[in-house]
Design a protein around this motif. Structure first.
Motif, PDB file in Angstrom:
ATOM      1  N   ARG A 136      -0.693  68.402  66.521  1.00 38.97           N
ATOM      2  CA  ARG A 136       0.467  67.653  66.048  1.00 38.97           C
ATOM      3  C   ARG A 136       0.398  67.444  64.547  1.00 38.97           C
ATOM      4  NH1 ARG A 136      -0.219  62.606  70.008  1.00 38.97           N
ATOM      5  NH2 ARG A 136      -2.151  62.671  68.806  1.00 38.97           N
ATOM      6  N   ILE A 137       1.558  67.471  63.903  1.00 39.77           N
ATOM      7  CA  ILE A 137       1.625  67.230  62.461  1.00 39.77           C
ATOM      8  C   ILE A 137       2.248  65.864  62.202  1.00 39.77           C
ATOM      9  CG2 ILE A 137       1.771  69.691  61.946  1.00 39.77           C
ATOM     10  CD1 ILE A 137       4.769  69.260  61.341  1.00 39.77           C
ATOM     11  N   GLU A 138       1.912  65.295  61.060  1.00 38.93           N
ATOM     12  CA  GLU A 138       2.431  63.982  60.699  1.00 38.93           C
ATOM     13  C   GLU A 138       3.858  64.099  60.179  1.00 38.93           C
ATOM     14  OE1 GLU A 138      -0.429  62.341  57.975  1.00 38.93           O
ATOM     15  OE2 GLU A 138      -1.760  61.702  59.613  1.00 38.93           O
ATOM     16  N   MET A 139       4.696  63.193  60.667  1.00 41.51           N
ATOM     17  CA  MET A 139       6.115  63.175  60.337  1.00 41.51           C
ATOM     18  C   MET A 139       6.519  61.743  59.986  1.00 41.51           C
ATOM     19  SD  MET A 139       7.370  66.331  61.324  1.00 41.51           S
ATOM     20  CE  MET A 139       9.046  66.062  61.942  1.00 41.51           C
ATOM     21  N   GLY A 172       9.590  54.514  59.736  1.00 40.23           N
ATOM     22  CA  GLY A 172       8.452  54.670  60.631  1.00 40.23           C
ATOM     23  C   GLY A 172       7.894  56.077  60.594  1.00 40.23           C
ATOM     24  N   ASN A 173       6.694  56.216  61.158  1.00 43.43           N
ATOM     25  CA  ASN A 173       5.991  57.496  61.172  1.00 43.43           C
ATOM     26  C   ASN A 173       5.632  57.894  62.596  1.00 43.43           C
ATOM     27  OD1 ASN A 173       5.745  57.513  58.196  1.00 43.43           O
ATOM     28  ND2 ASN A 173       4.311  55.829  58.540  1.00 43.43           N
ATOM     29  N   PHE A 174       5.554  59.187  62.829  1.00 41.62           N
ATOM     30  CA  PHE A 174       5.230  59.690  64.161  1.00 41.62           C
ATOM     31  C   PHE A 174       4.618  61.076  64.026  1.00 41.62           C
ATOM     32  CE2 PHE A 174       9.528  60.863  63.065  1.00 41.62           C
ATOM     33  CZ  PHE A 174       9.718  62.134  63.559  1.00 41.62           C
ATOM     34  N   LYS A 175       4.315  61.706  65.156  1.00 43.53           N
ATOM     35  CA  LYS A 175       3.752  63.060  65.148  1.00 43.53           C
ATOM     36  C   LYS A 175       4.528  63.939  66.127  1.00 43.53           C
ATOM     37  CE  LYS A 175      -1.001  61.682  63.992  1.00 43.53           C
ATOM     38  NZ  LYS A 175      -2.443  61.766  64.399  1.00 43.53           N
ATOM     39  N   ARG A 191       3.207  57.194  67.315  1.00 50.41           N
ATOM     40  CA  ARG A 191       3.652  56.532  66.089  1.00 50.41           C
ATOM     41  C   ARG A 191       2.477  55.923  65.335  1.00 50.41           C
ATOM     42  NH1 ARG A 191       8.537  52.735  67.807  1.00 50.41           N
ATOM     43  NH2 ARG A 191       7.048  52.147  69.428  1.00 50.41           N
ATOM     44  N   TRP A 192       2.531  55.979  64.014  1.00 46.23           N
ATOM     45  CA  TRP A 192       1.438  55.493  63.185  1.00 46.23           C
ATOM     46  C   TRP A 192       2.006  54.790  61.948  1.00 46.23           C
ATOM     47  CZ3 TRP A 192       1.007  57.880  58.277  1.00 46.23           C
ATOM     48  CH2 TRP A 192       1.743  59.063  58.113  1.00 46.23           C
ATOM     49  N   GLY A 193       1.169  53.938  61.333  1.00 47.90           N
ATOM     50  CA  GLY A 193       1.601  53.196  60.152  1.00 47.90           C
ATOM     51  C   GLY A 193       2.393  51.957  60.508  1.00 47.90           C
ATOM     52  N   ASP A 219       9.306  64.255  55.925  1.00 54.84           N
ATOM     53  CA  ASP A 219       8.043  64.564  55.249  1.00 54.84           C
ATOM     54  C   ASP A 219       7.415  63.276  54.730  1.00 54.84           C
ATOM     55  OD1 ASP A 219       5.996  65.403  53.491  1.00 54.84           O
ATOM     56  OD2 ASP A 219       7.046  67.286  53.091  1.00 54.84           O
ATOM     57  N   PRO A 220       6.321  62.803  55.337  1.00 56.06           N
ATOM     58  CA  PRO A 220       5.754  61.513  54.918  1.00 56.06           C
ATOM     59  C   PRO A 220       5.124  61.533  53.532  1.00 56.06           C
ATOM     60  CG  PRO A 220       4.355  62.543  56.570  1.00 56.06           C
ATOM     61  CD  PRO A 220       5.596  63.382  56.481  1.00 56.06           C
TER      62      PRO A 220
END
Length: 284
Positions: free
Chosen positions: A38-41, A9-12, A75-77, A256-257
């Motif tokens: 916020r940065i993408e994680m 999963g992805n988050f910030k 959360r994203w993606g 690191d996405p």
């Protein structure tokens, strides 16, 4: 042995917190921020297929907390652990061992689920759960700074299940462990964070966890604001990067996405990124 990258999963997260005292004008070159800074994680786990064992390194944060909790992480993606396991031909019930680098919620949360009756139980029914004995004590008796990262609902049911096993040792490099791989121990981020060193197809792959969460964190002074002992992080990171460069380690990045696997080079500015890869592209 076979290694599989598992997207959980992805988050910030706040960029300032992720880079501590480093000015934004520097860190945003590699990790651009959104309008809320916020940065993408991501949460990227590693699955080790070795003989009769199937070992999962970290689990991501899972889904059992409420919407207010998750609203802080945007959360994203669509990536998730179950889908990623299925794509590799596996199920949670196939996993024999779950190894925690440490017990912050974004590394262990999906090891425990809330069932239909509202009861907390392990999501890996047939697995042994591994952590360091000193870190277990640290996580179950948390300091004020880390209390929000050590969630009791993620941690206590592991012991209650009877599936918990504790590792010990204090050396920088633990050898001949019960997992059949060596472990680097670092204490700057949290007490006894464990980084697996995996001998794989004539290379050494290191699960870098929160010592080097993204490729943007390679400069020694780029230490997270979350670290409990930042000066110790500097010392440990410097030692690790020198070893990694000398022995040509491949670093598997958990957060690191956009960069899954990297190697390093020595430059006049210190040790820096050399090449970006994925497990599947590097080990064709």
């Amino acid at each position: 042995m076979e290694l599989h990258s598992i997207a959980c999963g992805n988050f910030k997260l706040d960029g300032g917190a992720m880079f501590g005292v480093v000015p934004k004008v520097l860190w945003e070159r590699t990790n651009p921020a959104d309008s809320k800074n916020r940065i993408e994680m991501c949460s990227r786990s590693l699955l080790i297929e070795e003989g009769s064992r199937l070992i999962l390194i970290d689990t991501g944060m899972g889904n059992k907390q409420n919407e207010k909790f998750f609203s802080h992480y945007d959360r994203w993606g669509t990536d998730n652990l179950d889908q990623s396991l299925r794509e590799k031909g596996f199920h949670r019930d196939d996993v024999t061992d779950v190894f925690f680098t440490h017990l912050h919620f974004d590394h262990c949360g999906d090891a425990i689920i809330r069932n239909a009756n509202g009861t907390l139980e392990p999501s890996f029914k047939n697995a042994v759960f591994w952590t360091h004995e000193d870190h277990w004590r640290w996580a179950t008796q948390p300091n004020a700074r880390e209390r929000a990262s050590f969630l009791p609902e993620n941690i206590l049911p592991i012991k209650e299940s009877g599936q918990l096993q504790l590792l010990n040792g204090n050396d920088f490099r633990l050898e001949n462990t019960a997992l059949d791989f060596d472990i680097i121990l670092v204490n700057g981020h949290t007490e006894k964070q464990m980084l697996p060193l995996l001998k794989y197809k004539n290379k050494t792959v290191v699960f870098a966890a929160d010592l080097i969460p993204t490729a943007g964190h390679l400069p020694v002074s780029y230490v997270m604001g979350y670290d409990t002992r930042p000066l110790l992080s500097l010392k440990e990171k410097n030692r690790f990067l020198k070893l990694a460069c000398k022995e040509d380690f491949l670093l598997f990045l958990e957060h690191d996405p956009y960069n899954e696997l990297i190697n390093l080079q020595l430059t006049d500015r210190g040790i820096r990124l050399n090449e970006k890869h994925t497990l599947s592209s590097f080990f064709k």
